[in-house]
Design a protein around this motif. Structure first.
Motif, short mmCIF file in Angstrom:
data_model
loop_
_atom_site.label_atom_id
_atom_site.label_comp_id
_atom_site.label_asym_id
_atom_site.label_seq_id
_atom_site.Cartn_x
_atom_site.Cartn_y
_atom_site.Cartn_z
N VAL A 5 0.95 -1.07 -0.11
CA VAL A 5 0.07 -0.05 -0.02
C VAL A 5 0.91 1.43 -0.02
CG1 VAL A 5 -1.94 -1.14 0.93
CG2 VAL A 5 -0.34 -0.04 2.54
N LEU A 6 0.21 2.21 -0.68
CA LEU A 6 1.05 3.40 -0.83
C LEU A 6 1.59 4.01 0.33
CD1 LEU A 6 -1.25 5.84 -2.90
CD2 LEU A 6 1.05 4.97 -3.54
N ALA A 7 0.97 3.93 1.74
CA ALA A 7 1.14 4.59 2.78
C ALA A 7 2.60 3.84 3.35
CB ALA A 7 0.09 4.37 3.80
N LEU A 190 3.09 10.94 -2.09
CA LEU A 190 2.71 9.44 -2.23
C LEU A 190 2.25 8.90 -3.57
CD1 LEU A 190 0.92 8.44 0.94
CD2 LEU A 190 3.07 7.85 0.32
N LEU A 191 1.44 9.73 -4.28
CA LEU A 191 0.79 9.66 -5.63
C LEU A 191 2.12 9.74 -6.68
CD1 LEU A 191 -2.52 11.43 -5.59
CD2 LEU A 191 -2.06 8.96 -5.83
N ALA A 192 3.00 10.52 -6.19
CA ALA A 192 3.93 11.05 -7.32
C ALA A 192 5.07 9.69 -7.43
CB ALA A 192 4.99 12.17 -6.63
N LEU A 221 -7.08 7.07 0.50
CA LEU A 221 -6.43 7.26 -0.85
C LEU A 221 -6.17 5.83 -1.43
CD1 LEU A 221 -5.21 9.24 -3.00
CD2 LEU A 221 -3.10 8.94 -1.91
N ASP A 222 -5.71 4.98 -0.64
CA ASP A 222 -5.41 3.78 -1.25
C ASP A 222 -6.79 2.93 -1.65
OD1 ASP A 222 -3.14 2.25 -1.79
OD2 ASP A 222 -2.31 2.27 0.16
N GLN A 223 -7.59 3.07 -0.89
CA GLN A 223 -8.93 2.47 -1.13
C GLN A 223 -9.79 3.14 -2.18
OE1 GLN A 223 -11.50 1.96 2.48
NE2 GLN A 223 -9.43 2.35 3.60
N VAL A 224 -9.67 4.47 -2.31
CA VAL A 224 -10.31 5.26 -3.44
C VAL A 224 -9.71 4.81 -4.68
CG1 VAL A 224 -11.18 7.43 -4.25
CG2 VAL A 224 -10.94 7.09 -1.90
N LEU A 225 -8.44 4.73 -4.82
CA LEU A 225 -7.55 4.29 -5.78
C LEU A 225 -8.18 2.95 -6.47
CD1 LEU A 225 -4.06 5.49 -5.50
CD2 LEU A 225 -5.72 6.54 -7.09
N SER A 226 -8.33 1.97 -5.45
CA SER A 226 -8.72 0.77 -6.11
C SER A 226 -10.11 0.85 -6.61
CB SER A 226 -8.77 -0.47 -4.97
OG SER A 226 -7.91 0.05 -4.04
#
Ligand code: ZN
Length: 542
Positions: A5-7, A190-192, A221-226
């Protein structure tokens, strides 16, 4: 490669990467640089603001042999082991999971052994307030005589639940809630890492819902991305958060401000058909109107995206603080009604209809102040308030008697003063029936009382000449004839004798205290202020 995960991938490996908490980081870095490592630290603060992240970083930094300044090198064995969570000398205890009984017992047995591969054995006790009294006791024994190679870091959201005996042995650091812009900045970083582009507005919406907790924002953010298959926008975020559509919520806010119940109900209908979670939407509205209320009174306190700030600026122009307070109150009441009674949609609809009917029946305080300043300047410049035009209002108001004590004299005057209004009326009529000069002289008198046959008047000392002119029998006769004609019956003027008790200074006051009071009392705004605060005028100053 398994999905990380991103975090976790973006977890700060240097103090300089930590978001916010500058006050904590700086002190810890100084401790490292001056080699003054304490045996026990207490990290307190809300959840998800970086307490354990900083604890791990600190554990790594104090054990790194190739530190540059206070930053860990992240390439030595110790750094790599600690970063990957494989170091046996960094022990993390989650006090929440089993209240730490076994771990603390184990800790007591093992704490005396020197670390295997690093300089400091670090115990990170998360949710430390959840430890049992027995575990706290065991911990206290260790803290009383800590081996030199051991460092404890207690992290907690509830420091007041930690016994004083433990607290007094810890260096305490208070972590703060993160601001929206700090969270947005971190999410962008993180997104970068994955070269994902997301608009600021969507990130702000996530940050807003994280309530200052970076960890929550990151996992959201991780969940929204999926959830959105990488196509992230405000509507996707809103949908994910159960808010239906961001645009619709914004429309709803606008129609509430415009008091357009038709549009409000339509928008609510659209939100419902979007499958939005209505109590969640209501909660969001409370937050929005709260923000608007704060923005209207102190814009600097609002931490939001530029788009939202522009929107707030636009909205705040068309709504008063008073109505905003009513809106927030009504929305909160509706939230509680829904919790108690259910009927989400019905209660929501009722609220929207009520909101459309709210009236600004209270004069805003800023307007009252402007009015008061206006009166003040009029008093100062000697221009009387145009009271004569408002007798019909004055007559409608009930007239309790107020007594003012002024030096040696007691003047009984009516709070709303119909007497003075009457006097002004009489003066107006007399003007048409006597020489202008005489009217001008009489105008400076003030009325004391009126009965069937007599009007008692008085003059201030500075109008000595006016008093003499009025008292002159020839002039008095003209005036009394005019008065009798107006009143339709024989009337006389009684002029009160010169009041010698007044001081010399008082003579020099351009308008007497009493006159100023009378003038001020005629003012609608002052009346309202007196009414609101149940007060009386004690003094009028220039
Ligand atoms: Zn290192």
């Amino acid at each position: 490669m398994p999905y990380v995960v991103l975090a976790r991938r973006g977890r700060p490996q240097l103090f300089s990467n930590v978001v916010g908490q500058e006050h904590v980081i700086k002190t810890l870095q100084n401790a490292i640089l001056s080699n003054r490592i304490a045996h026990a630290y207490l990290f307190t603060g809300p959840r998800g603001v970086g307490k354990t992240t900083v604890a791990r970083l600190f554990a790594k930094a104090i054990n790194c042999k190739n530190r540059s300044d206070s930053e860990p090198c992240n390439v030595c064995n110790s750094c790599i082991e600690i970063s990957s969570g494989r170091s046996i000398d960094i022990i993390e205890i989650d006090a929440a999971s089993n209240r730490g009984i076994d771990e603390i017992r184990e800790l007591r047995e093992n704490v005396k052994f020197a670390p295997v591969s690093v300089e400091y054995k670090v115990y990170i006790i998360d949710e430390a307030h959840m430890l049992t009294p027995e575990a706290f006791n065991a911990l206290l024994k260790t803290l009383e005589e800590p081996p030199h190679h051991v460092v404890f870091i207690l992290a907690t959201t509830e420091p007041h639940k930690i016994p004083m005996t433990i607290l007094s042995r810890c260096q305490r650091f208070d972590f703060r809630m993160l601001t929206q812009s700090q969270i947005v900045k971190r999410l962008k970083e993180l997104l970068a890492l994955d070269e994902i582009q997301v608009d600021d507005e969507s990130l702000s919406l996530i940050a807003e819902n994280a309530d200052g907790a970076l960890r929550d924002a990151e996992s959201m953010l991780d969940q929204v991305l999926s959830f959105s298959n990488g196509e992230l926008n405000t509507d996707k975020v809103s949908e994910f958060l159960g808010l239906g559509s961001y645009r619709l919520l914004d429309n709803l806010m606008e129609s509430i401000i415009k008091q357009d119940s038709v549009k409000s109900l339509e928008t609510l209908n659209s939100l419902a058909s979007y499958g939005a979670d209505l109590p969640q939407c209501l909660k969001k509205l409370v937050t929005y109107f709260r923000d608007l209320l704060v923005y209207k009174n102190n814009p600097a306190l609002i931490d939001a995206s530029e788009t939202k700030l522009n929107r707030l600026a636009e909205f705040s122009k068309s709504i008063s603080t008073e109505r905003l307070m009513k809106i927030v109150k009504l929305l909160i009441q509706t939230e509680s009604d829904i919790k108690q009674l259910g009927y989400e949609r019905l209660n929501f609809e009722l609220a929207l209809i009520k909101l459309a009917r709210l009236k600004d029946d209270v004069i805003p305080l800023d307007k009252i102040l402007v009015k008061l300043e206006d009166i003040e300047s009029k008093i100062y410049s000697g221009i009387p308030e145009p009271t004569a035009e408002k007798p019909e209002i004055i007559n409608k108001i009930s007239t309790p008697i107020e007594t003012f004590e002024e030096k040696n004299e007691i003047i009984e005057i009516d709070k709303q003063d119909p007497l003075k209004a009457k006097w002004i009326d009489i003066l107006k009529s007399i003007k048409t029936k006597c020489p202008p000069a005489l009217h001008a002289v009489l105008k400076e008198a003030y009325i004391v009382s009126i009965d069937d046959a007599t009007i008692t008047i008085d003059f201030d000392n500075k109008y000595k000449w006016h008093r003499e002119q009025t008292s002159d029998p020839a002039n008095l006769k003209i005036l009394e004839n005019a008065l009798s004609e107006i009143m339709g019956k024989p009337m006389k003027f009684s002029i009160q004798s010169n009041n010698t008790s007044k001081s010399e200074e008082k003579d020099e006051i351009p308008t007497s205290q009493r006159d100023m009071r009378l003038d001020v009392l005629q003012d609608e705004t002052v009346k309202m202020v007196l009414d609101i605060f149940n007060g009386r005028i004690v003094d009028v100053k220039k």
